[in-house]
Design a protein around this motif. Structure first.
Motif, PDB file in Angstrom:
ATOM      1  N   SER A  35      52.391  56.831  -3.480  1.00 13.40           N
ATOM      2  CA  SER A  35      51.038  56.866  -2.917  1.00 13.40           C
ATOM      3  C   SER A  35      51.013  56.461  -1.442  1.00 13.40           C
ATOM      4  N   GLU A  68      45.126  60.852  -7.947  1.00  8.66           N
ATOM      5  CA  GLU A  68      43.824  60.847  -7.278  1.00  8.66           C
ATOM      6  C   GLU A  68      44.015  60.950  -5.769  1.00  8.66           C
ATOM      7  N   THR A  79      42.882  57.759   0.840  1.00  4.44           N
ATOM      8  CA  THR A  79      43.256  56.912  -0.290  1.00  4.44           C
ATOM      9  C   THR A  79      43.906  57.783  -1.356  1.00  4.44           C
ATOM     10  N   LYS A  81      46.208  57.729  -5.163  1.00  2.71           N
ATOM     11  CA  LYS A  81      46.710  57.004  -6.333  1.00  2.71           C
ATOM     12  C   LYS A  81      47.810  57.838  -6.964  1.00  2.71           C
ATOM     13  N   ARG A  85      49.588  53.204  -8.797  1.00  4.17           N
ATOM     14  CA  ARG A  85      49.398  52.387  -7.591  1.00  4.17           C
ATOM     15  C   ARG A  85      48.506  53.140  -6.606  1.00  4.17           C
ATOM     16  N   THR A  86      47.621  52.413  -5.941  1.00  2.00           N
ATOM     17  CA  THR A  86      46.706  53.004  -4.969  1.00  2.00           C
ATOM     18  C   THR A  86      47.001  52.448  -3.586  1.00  2.00           C
TER      19      THR A  86
END
Length: 103
Positions: A35, A68, A79, A81, A85-86
């Motif tokens: 990410s 995401e 952002t 994901k 983990r983001t």
């Protein structure tokens, strides 16, 4: 012959288990790499190089898929994901590019 194969497989399993324990610090860091890489590369592509969204997705794409994705044009941040983990990357300036935001 079957006994020989089972002994070899058992030794291989023990070796992999020992190796994983020995390198756990590095192995546990791997999920964050997905990410953080995608968010930083996409941010740099979109805000610094000013390419299209499609081009930047192709630019940042990896073998491991992300789950995401959020592009915030107003705050100039990305952002992502992946693997649970983001991470967020924020655009600083043309000169400094993007940086990962720590929370």
């Amino acid at each position: 012959m079957k006994r020989k194969i089972s002994v070899i497989l058992s030794l291989l399993f023990l070796f992999i288990l020992f190796w994983a324990q020995w390198n756990w610090k590095h192995l546990s860091s791997f999920p964050s790499i997905i990410s953080s890489f995608y968010s930083k590369e996409y941010c740099s592509c979109y805000f610094v190089m000013q390419l299209s969204e499609e081009q930047c997705h192709d630019f940042a794409r990896q073998w491991v898929p992300i789950s995401e994705f959020k592009l915030d044009k107003e705050n100039m941040s990305v952002t992502v994901k992946g693997l649970g983990r983001t991470n967020t990357a924020k655009f600083l300036s043309k000169e400094y590019g993007c940086t990962l935001v720590t929370e």
